[in-house]
Design an enzyme around this catalytic site. Structure first.
Site, PDB file in Angstrom:
ATOM      1  N   LYS A   1     -50.427  69.828 -22.801  1.00 35.89           N
ATOM      2  CA  LYS A   1     -49.198  70.971 -22.604  1.00 35.89           C
ATOM      3  C   LYS A   1     -47.907  70.904 -23.224  1.00 35.89           C
ATOM      4  O   LYS A   1     -47.220  71.038 -22.665  1.00 35.89           O
ATOM      5  CB  LYS A   1     -49.095  70.878 -21.403  1.00 35.89           C
ATOM      6  CG  LYS A   1     -48.643  72.524 -20.310  1.00 35.89           C
ATOM      7  CD  LYS A   1     -47.389  71.395 -19.212  1.00 35.89           C
ATOM      8  CE  LYS A   1     -46.952  72.961 -18.315  1.00 35.89           C
ATOM      9  NZ  LYS A   1     -46.477  72.353 -17.007  1.00 35.89           N
TER      10      LYS A   1
ATOM     11  N   SER B   1     -36.657  68.585 -13.537  1.00 35.40           N
ATOM     12  CA  SER B   1     -37.082  67.048 -13.579  1.00 35.40           C
ATOM     13  C   SER B   1     -37.530  66.544 -15.293  1.00 35.40           C
ATOM     14  O   SER B   1     -37.518  67.460 -15.644  1.00 35.40           O
ATOM     15  CB  SER B   1     -38.347  66.846 -12.807  1.00 35.40           C
ATOM     16  OG  SER B   1     -39.711  67.290 -13.739  1.00 35.40           O
TER      17      SER B   1
ATOM     18  N   HIS C   1     -45.171  66.120 -21.175  1.00 31.38           N
ATOM     19  CA  HIS C   1     -46.134  66.646 -21.306  1.00 31.38           C
ATOM     20  C   HIS C   1     -47.425  65.501 -21.986  1.00 31.38           C
ATOM     21  O   HIS C   1     -46.884  65.653 -23.465  1.00 31.38           O
ATOM     22  CB  HIS C   1     -46.613  67.818 -21.422  1.00 31.38           C
ATOM     23  CG  HIS C   1     -45.294  69.048 -20.952  1.00 31.38           C
ATOM     24  ND1 HIS C   1     -45.236  68.894 -19.400  1.00 31.38           N
ATOM     25  CD2 HIS C   1     -44.363  69.344 -21.043  1.00 31.38           C
ATOM     26  CE1 HIS C   1     -44.414  70.148 -19.101  1.00 31.38           C
ATOM     27  NE2 HIS C   1     -44.126  70.132 -20.127  1.00 31.38           N
TER      28      HIS C   1
ATOM     29  N   ARG D   1     -43.436  62.782 -14.895  1.00 29.68           N
ATOM     30  CA  ARG D   1     -42.016  63.166 -14.409  1.00 29.68           C
ATOM     31  C   ARG D   1     -41.862  61.322 -14.567  1.00 29.68           C
ATOM     32  O   ARG D   1     -42.239  60.712 -13.486  1.00 29.68           O
ATOM     33  CB  ARG D   1     -41.807  63.914 -13.172  1.00 29.68           C
ATOM     34  CG  ARG D   1     -42.166  65.125 -12.829  1.00 29.68           C
ATOM     35  CD  ARG D   1     -42.216  65.862 -11.562  1.00 29.68           C
ATOM     36  NE  ARG D   1     -42.764  67.115 -11.611  1.00 29.68           N
ATOM     37  CZ  ARG D   1     -43.574  67.671 -11.630  1.00 29.68           C
ATOM     38  NH1 ARG D   1     -44.524  66.992 -11.717  1.00 29.68           N
ATOM     39  NH2 ARG D   1     -44.421  68.974 -11.336  1.00 29.68           N
TER      40      ARG D   1
ATOM     41  N   GLN E   1     -39.113  65.205 -18.152  1.00 37.45           N
ATOM     42  CA  GLN E   1     -40.410  65.171 -17.495  1.00 37.45           C
ATOM     43  C   GLN E   1     -40.911  65.215 -19.117  1.00 37.45           C
ATOM     44  O   GLN E   1     -40.158  65.001 -20.082  1.00 37.45           O
ATOM     45  CB  GLN E   1     -41.145  66.194 -17.707  1.00 37.45           C
ATOM     46  CG  GLN E   1     -40.857  67.205 -17.722  1.00 37.45           C
ATOM     47  CD  GLN E   1     -41.196  68.733 -17.138  1.00 37.45           C
ATOM     48  OE1 GLN E   1     -41.528  69.781 -17.208  1.00 37.45           O
ATOM     49  NE2 GLN E   1     -40.246  68.493 -16.017  1.00 37.45           N
TER      50      GLN E   1
ATOM     51  N   GLU F   1     -45.415  73.155 -24.786  1.00 40.98           N
ATOM     52  CA  GLU F   1     -44.630  75.045 -24.996  1.00 40.98           C
ATOM     53  C   GLU F   1     -43.408  74.658 -25.342  1.00 40.98           C
ATOM     54  O   GLU F   1     -42.796  74.033 -26.279  1.00 40.98           O
ATOM     55  CB  GLU F   1     -44.189  74.196 -22.803  1.00 40.98           C
ATOM     56  CG  GLU F   1     -43.368  73.287 -23.024  1.00 40.98           C
ATOM     57  CD  GLU F   1     -43.484  73.160 -21.170  1.00 40.98           C
ATOM     58  OE1 GLU F   1     -43.987  73.313 -20.319  1.00 40.98           O
ATOM     59  OE2 GLU F   1     -42.095  72.485 -21.031  1.00 40.98           O
TER      60      GLU F   1
ATOM     61  N   LYS G   1     -40.111  64.446  -6.384  1.00 41.30           N
ATOM     62  CA  LYS G   1     -41.704  64.790  -6.266  1.00 41.30           C
ATOM     63  C   LYS G   1     -42.696  63.664  -7.315  1.00 41.30           C
ATOM     64  O   LYS G   1     -41.668  62.202  -6.955  1.00 41.30           O
ATOM     65  CB  LYS G   1     -41.683  65.826  -7.832  1.00 41.30           C
ATOM     66  CG  LYS G   1     -41.832  67.524  -7.030  1.00 41.30           C
ATOM     67  CD  LYS G   1     -42.693  68.459  -8.309  1.00 41.30           C
ATOM     68  CE  LYS G   1     -42.356  69.783  -7.578  1.00 41.30           C
ATOM     69  NZ  LYS G   1     -42.853  70.720  -8.275  1.00 41.30           N
TER      70      LYS G   1
ATOM     71  N   HIS H   1     -38.076  66.189 -21.916  1.00 43.28           N
ATOM     72  CA  HIS H   1     -37.184  67.062 -22.388  1.00 43.28           C
ATOM     73  C   HIS H   1     -37.146  67.325 -20.837  1.00 43.28           C
ATOM     74  O   HIS H   1     -37.298  66.479 -19.206  1.00 43.28           O
ATOM     75  CB  HIS H   1     -38.089  68.008 -22.515  1.00 43.28           C
ATOM     76  CG  HIS H   1     -39.380  68.484 -22.255  1.00 43.28           C
ATOM     77  ND1 HIS H   1     -40.111  67.852 -21.960  1.00 43.28           N
ATOM     78  CD2 HIS H   1     -39.454  69.611 -21.100  1.00 43.28           C
ATOM     79  CE1 HIS H   1     -41.486  68.658 -21.961  1.00 43.28           C
ATOM     80  NE2 HIS H   1     -40.972  69.184 -21.003  1.00 43.28           N
TER      81      HIS H   1
END
Length: 424
Positions: free
Chosen positions: A136, A109, A113, A300, A111, A138, A306, A281
């Site tokens: 989050k 997706s 964070h 998302r 999205q 990453e 979702k 991203h």
């Protein structure tokens, strides 16, 4: 292979759990499945194996290979020194990071964070959706050729896409499109603070207009765009991505339009991107090592069935923009044969080691816990005068303050990734 107890050396082989999401690669080609098999997981060649989780996260906690009823978290709770007291206290007995292997068959997706402040607020207001208060950040390091969308494109590229794809202009509306094009023309890529803020505001208007577009308009214009591109000889990467993503998410997903706004990043093995808080991203394809803060918070807004939280996503983004190449990290030397990927956060760093026959790599003691996974070849890990067999797919936990050395084995080469924390 020697199996150690804590009284001999703080090195433990782990059995790690898989996650079989729809976007994962099928078992016969998935790196996740291949690595999981090495620790006894039975693989179904027709099932999608998307993620291998290495760490203490409660959704898929790692266990000790020779004691499958004992989790890594249990081990750390029994021997706090493996983590160090400061890290143990700060993270309540968990590791500060979650280490993963991802095998991606179709796009994840669109999205972002949340940062720590937003993560805490979202968790408080919507605990069923945002299940912890953490941020989050990453990092993804390619194991195979890897594709992703990462950050907003330079504004002149987006302006060019508005001209190339009239459906995008119609979707955002004439007023928003013209205001954006005028801003790009007038600021001319200026880095002056006032011009940058004006550019970000114009970019936000475009992204918000796309993401808040009525479903009917998205489906109609995307169908029109796909029909036009399908009958042309347009080999521009964005055009090919539009067709590919529309096949993966048929029926008019607004995320397909996002490829005109976000950077397309192609990575070769060993190349990496860092995805900070509040940056848009989406991973598209390939296998990667991923490390992140131990959180599940994802906002998302496209390429997904979702829950989509468009308002939160539009409000949270930084709207920084820049080239695709600027999204890639530059590693530094770490040991003789290792590279260090060190993002601007405290929770984790990752080292990539590649050695050949007759070469020895030594890692000095690290003042925090670490997890390593072998992604190629075989060899030996030595710690405190004890040796452990390592081969592709093996995962080990190495306690804090443990000097280790590595030798390549009979294959003539060894490649592994090691995630660690140095908070102490």
């Amino acid at each position: 292979m020697t199996t150690a107890t804590h009284s001999t050396t703080p090195v433990y082989r782990l059995q790690c759990k898989t996650q079989c999401y729809d976007w994962g690669r099928l078992g016969d080609v998935s790196k996740v499945a291949k690595y999981a098999q090495k620790s006894g997981t039975t693989i179904d060649p027709s099932s999608p194996y998307a993620e291998l989780w290495m760490g203490t996260h409660p959704n898929a906690p790692s266990v000790l290979m020779d004691q499958p009823h004992a989790s890594l978290r249990d081990l750390i709770n029994d021997h706090v020194e493996l983590s160090t007291e400061p890290i143990y206290q700060q993270y309540h007995g968990d590791l500060p990071f979650l280490f993963k292997i991802l095998s991606i068959r179709k796009a994840l997706s669109i999205q972002a964070h949340p940062d720590k402040a937003l993560g805490a607020r979202l968790h408080k207001e919507f605990p069923k959706i945002y299940k912890d208060p953490n941020h989050k950040p990453e990092m993804a390091i390619a194991i195979t050729p890897f594709e992703a969308l990462c950050g907003f494109r330079p504004l002149d590229e987006i302006a060019e896409h508005m001209k190339r794809y009239p459906e995008l202009c119609e979707l955002v509306g004439t007023d928003v499109a013209n205001a954006f094009l005028n801003t790009v023309r007038e600021t001319g890529g200026s880095s002056e603070e006032n011009d940058t803020e004006r550019s970000k505001a114009a970019l936000r208007s475009v992204f918000s207009a796309v993401m808040n577009s009525p479903d009917e308009a998205v489906a109609r214009l995307l169908n029109q765009l796909v029909q036009r591109l399908s009958t042309s000889n347009d080999d521009y990467i964005v055009s090919k991505l539009v067709l590919r993503l529309d096949q993966q998410y048929p029926g008019g997903d607004v995320g397909v339009f996002a490829v005109m706004l976000l950077n397309y990043v192609a990575m070769e093995p060993g190349q990496a991107i860092f995805l900070g808080a509040n940056e848009p991203h989406a991973y598209l394809s390939g296998d990667c090592v991923e490390c992140m803060a131990a959180s599940d918070n994802v906002v998302r807004a496209g390429l997904t069935p979702k829950f989509k939280d468009v308002k939160v996503l539009v409000d949270m983004l930084t709207y920084r923009y820049g080239s695709a190449e600027s999204q890639k990290m530059t590693p530094t030397q770490f040991g003789t044969y290792s590279l260090l990927y060190d993002p601007p956060i405290e929770e984790f760093s990752v080292a990539l080691t590649r050695i050949k026959a007759d070469q020895v790599e030594k890692h000095e003691p690290l003042a925090g816990p670490s997890i390593m996974i072998v992604t190629g070849g075989n060899g030996t890990l030595t710690a405190n005068d004890q040796s452990f067999d390592i081969e592709e797919g093996y995962v080990y936990f190495i306690g804090a303050n443990t000097p280790v050395s590595f030798n390549a084995g009979s294959s003539g080469s060894l490649e592994f990734y090691r995630a660690f924390t140095l908070l102490a």
